[in-house]
Write an enzyme that holds these catalytic residues in place. Structure first.
Site, PDB file in Angstrom:
ATOM      1  N   ARG A 246      46.830 -85.467 -34.295  1.00 49.70           N
ATOM      2  CA  ARG A 246      46.792 -85.805 -33.185  1.00 49.70           C
ATOM      3  C   ARG A 246      45.411 -85.494 -32.671  1.00 49.70           C
ATOM      4  O   ARG A 246      45.203 -85.486 -31.545  1.00 49.70           O
ATOM      5  CB  ARG A 246      47.680 -85.366 -32.007  1.00 49.70           C
TER       6      ARG A 246
ATOM      7  N   LYS B 212      32.349 -93.855 -31.577  1.00 44.51           N
ATOM      8  CA  LYS B 212      32.923 -95.046 -32.034  1.00 44.51           C
ATOM      9  C   LYS B 212      33.600 -94.982 -33.436  1.00 44.51           C
ATOM     10  O   LYS B 212      32.289 -94.559 -34.359  1.00 44.51           O
ATOM     11  CB  LYS B 212      31.963 -96.408 -31.783  1.00 44.51           C
TER      12      LYS B 212
ATOM     13  N   GLU C  71      18.007-100.734 -36.760  1.00 41.25           N
ATOM     14  CA  GLU C  71      18.829-100.335 -35.777  1.00 41.25           C
ATOM     15  C   GLU C  71      17.943 -99.711 -34.643  1.00 41.25           C
ATOM     16  O   GLU C  71      18.041 -99.864 -33.452  1.00 41.25           O
ATOM     17  CB  GLU C  71      19.990 -99.323 -36.112  1.00 41.25           C
TER      18      GLU C  71
ATOM     19  N   LYS D  69      20.211 -94.209 -26.941  1.00 41.91           N
ATOM     20  CA  LYS D  69      21.679 -94.389 -27.266  1.00 41.91           C
ATOM     21  C   LYS D  69      22.474 -93.525 -26.464  1.00 41.91           C
ATOM     22  O   LYS D  69      23.616 -93.677 -25.729  1.00 41.91           O
ATOM     23  CB  LYS D  69      22.045 -94.101 -28.610  1.00 41.91           C
TER      24      LYS D  69
ATOM     25  N   GLU E 281      32.439 -98.582 -23.738  1.00 43.68           N
ATOM     26  CA  GLU E 281      32.135-100.060 -24.083  1.00 43.68           C
ATOM     27  C   GLU E 281      32.757-100.988 -23.437  1.00 43.68           C
ATOM     28  O   GLU E 281      33.204-101.852 -23.746  1.00 43.68           O
ATOM     29  CB  GLU E 281      32.192-100.367 -25.733  1.00 43.68           C
TER      30      GLU E 281
ATOM     31  N   ARG F 295      27.299-100.780 -22.161  1.00 42.26           N
ATOM     32  CA  ARG F 295      27.006-100.513 -23.625  1.00 42.26           C
ATOM     33  C   ARG F 295      27.151-101.473 -24.556  1.00 42.26           C
ATOM     34  O   ARG F 295      26.516-101.500 -25.560  1.00 42.26           O
ATOM     35  CB  ARG F 295      28.153 -99.352 -24.028  1.00 42.26           C
TER      36      ARG F 295
ATOM     37  N   ASN G  21      25.250-104.054 -28.843  1.00 40.13           N
ATOM     38  CA  ASN G  21      25.487-105.285 -29.927  1.00 40.13           C
ATOM     39  C   ASN G  21      24.650-106.196 -30.363  1.00 40.13           C
ATOM     40  O   ASN G  21      24.843-107.230 -31.032  1.00 40.13           O
ATOM     41  CB  ASN G  21      26.961-105.762 -29.530  1.00 40.13           C
TER      42      ASN G  21
ATOM     43  N   HIS H 115      24.585-107.874 -33.748  1.00 40.19           N
ATOM     44  CA  HIS H 115      25.797-107.411 -34.334  1.00 40.19           C
ATOM     45  C   HIS H 115      26.667-108.732 -34.496  1.00 40.19           C
ATOM     46  O   HIS H 115      27.618-108.933 -35.399  1.00 40.19           O
ATOM     47  CB  HIS H 115      26.318-106.246 -33.953  1.00 40.19           C
TER      48      HIS H 115
ATOM     49  N   HIS I  86      27.700-109.065 -38.197  1.00 39.33           N
ATOM     50  CA  HIS I  86      29.035-108.889 -38.719  1.00 39.33           C
ATOM     51  C   HIS I  86      29.721-110.255 -39.364  1.00 39.33           C
ATOM     52  O   HIS I  86      30.428-110.132 -40.613  1.00 39.33           O
ATOM     53  CB  HIS I  86      30.037-108.567 -37.741  1.00 39.33           C
TER      54      HIS I  86
ATOM     55  N   HIS J 221      24.601-103.709 -43.799  1.00 42.75           N
ATOM     56  CA  HIS J 221      24.585-103.845 -42.689  1.00 42.75           C
ATOM     57  C   HIS J 221      23.299-103.911 -41.906  1.00 42.75           C
ATOM     58  O   HIS J 221      22.962-104.849 -40.965  1.00 42.75           O
ATOM     59  CB  HIS J 221      25.174-102.579 -42.209  1.00 42.75           C
TER      60      HIS J 221
END
Length: 315
Positions: free
Chosen positions: A122, A144, A186, A228, A238, A242, A246, A249, A253, A265
């Site tokens: 947990r 993330k 990036e 960031k 997000e 935020r 992307n 992206h 993706h 990537h």
């Protein structure tokens, strides 16, 4: 070394991002500060082979038991099967809920180890130790985590903020040019989105960055990380602002998936940004000079500067 504080809604979730020579030296202090009874170091086999021998003296200073866990490298192993196998090994080794995870590697390692830390017993604390430029400027920051499924990329994951991020340029020395370019994609994204002084740094120092100049790369990482952090502070999960991160992206993706994850990537994101700027000019009226500036910088960095048409080869 610079220390950037990422301040979140709950003070207990806020954390430091250390950027520069000596950032790694903060690891023993972080482990002791959080009273971790053991440190589970997670990496992929390539990173372990490159760095673990040199890191053993540092790990010996954390003042607690240190255990090492590795998995096969690459996006194809960013999966639930990998997470389950690592969890099984950690359980057999006696890793309990008072342990801390150190994610030592690039973006895939950060995502896998961060996701595992978020669900193991947990939730365990995790320190992100990014070893690639892409991970230092972007993926190690913001909490993330996730793994891929047959249906798409990062579809299973959590928000699990690290306890600290240690972005040390020692890992960037000798990094292959292609990996530098991926990280620069990036960083360029952050610059195009308005990171203070970052776009100008890339324009003025593109050659130094591609040559792996440590001082210039450290300045780049610090500017990208600070940007960031500001974005994440404004939108931790997000739900709105935020989403600007992307940029490139959504299309990127899709390219990664279409290539069977043979396309890296960073290069996919670069192509995605080129496509996004073209769509923005064609549909939303983005000034042509803004698109041209972005495309020019992609080209200068040796990145894809067009979105591929039908028949594009991923070879």
């Amino acid at each position: 070394m610079q220390e950037i504080t990422l301040s979140l809604s709950s003070p207990s979730l806020s954390y430091p991002i250390f950027v520069g020579a000596g950032a790694l030296r903060e690891l023993p202090r972080v482990v002791k500060e959080h009273s971790a009874t053991s440190l589970a170091v997670i990496s992929d086999e390539v990173v372990a082979g490159l760095f673990f021998d040199g890191l053993v003296p540092l790990f010996s200073e954390v003042g607690t038991r240190v255990l090492y866990f590795t998995f096969q490298p690459g996006e194809r192993h960013k999966s639930l099967a990998t997470v389950e196998e690592l969890a099984r090994k950690m359980l057999l080794a006696g890793v309990d809920r008072s342990a801390m995870v150190a994610a030592v590697g690039g973006g895939v390692v950060g995502d896998v180890a961060g996701f595992l830390a978020s669900i193991y017993m947990r939730g365990l604390k995790v320190v992100q130790v990014p070893t690639t430029l892409l991970a230092q400027v972007d993926s190690s920051i913001g909490g993330k985590t996730g793994v891929d499924t047959d249906a798409g990329k990062n579809l299973l994951g959590t928000f699990h903020q690290p306890t600290a991020v240690l972005a040390d340029p020692v890992f960037l020395a000798g990094l292959p040019t292609q990996q530098l370019r991926e990280g620069l994609a990036e960083a360029l994204k952050a610059g195009l989105l308005g990171a203070q002084g970052l776009l100008e740094l890339i324009e003025e120092s593109a050659d130094d960055l591609l040559a792996g100049n440590g001082e210039t790369l450290t300045e780049l990482v610090a500017k990208a990380a600070a940007f960031k952090a500001l974005v994440v502070e404004a939108d931790e999960r997000e739900s709105g602002h935020r989403m600007i991160l992307n940029l490139g992206h959504t299309l990127g993706h899709a390219l990664e998936a279409a290539s069977g994850y043979e396309l890296s990537h960073g290069f996919a994101v670069a192509s995605g940004m080129a496509g996004a700027f073209k769509l923005s000019r064609d549909i939303l009226g983005l000034p042509e000079e803004d698109e041209a500036r972005a495309v020019s910088l992609l080209g200068r960095l040796g990145l894809p500067s067009i979105f591929p048409s039908e028949g594009f080869s991923f070879a």
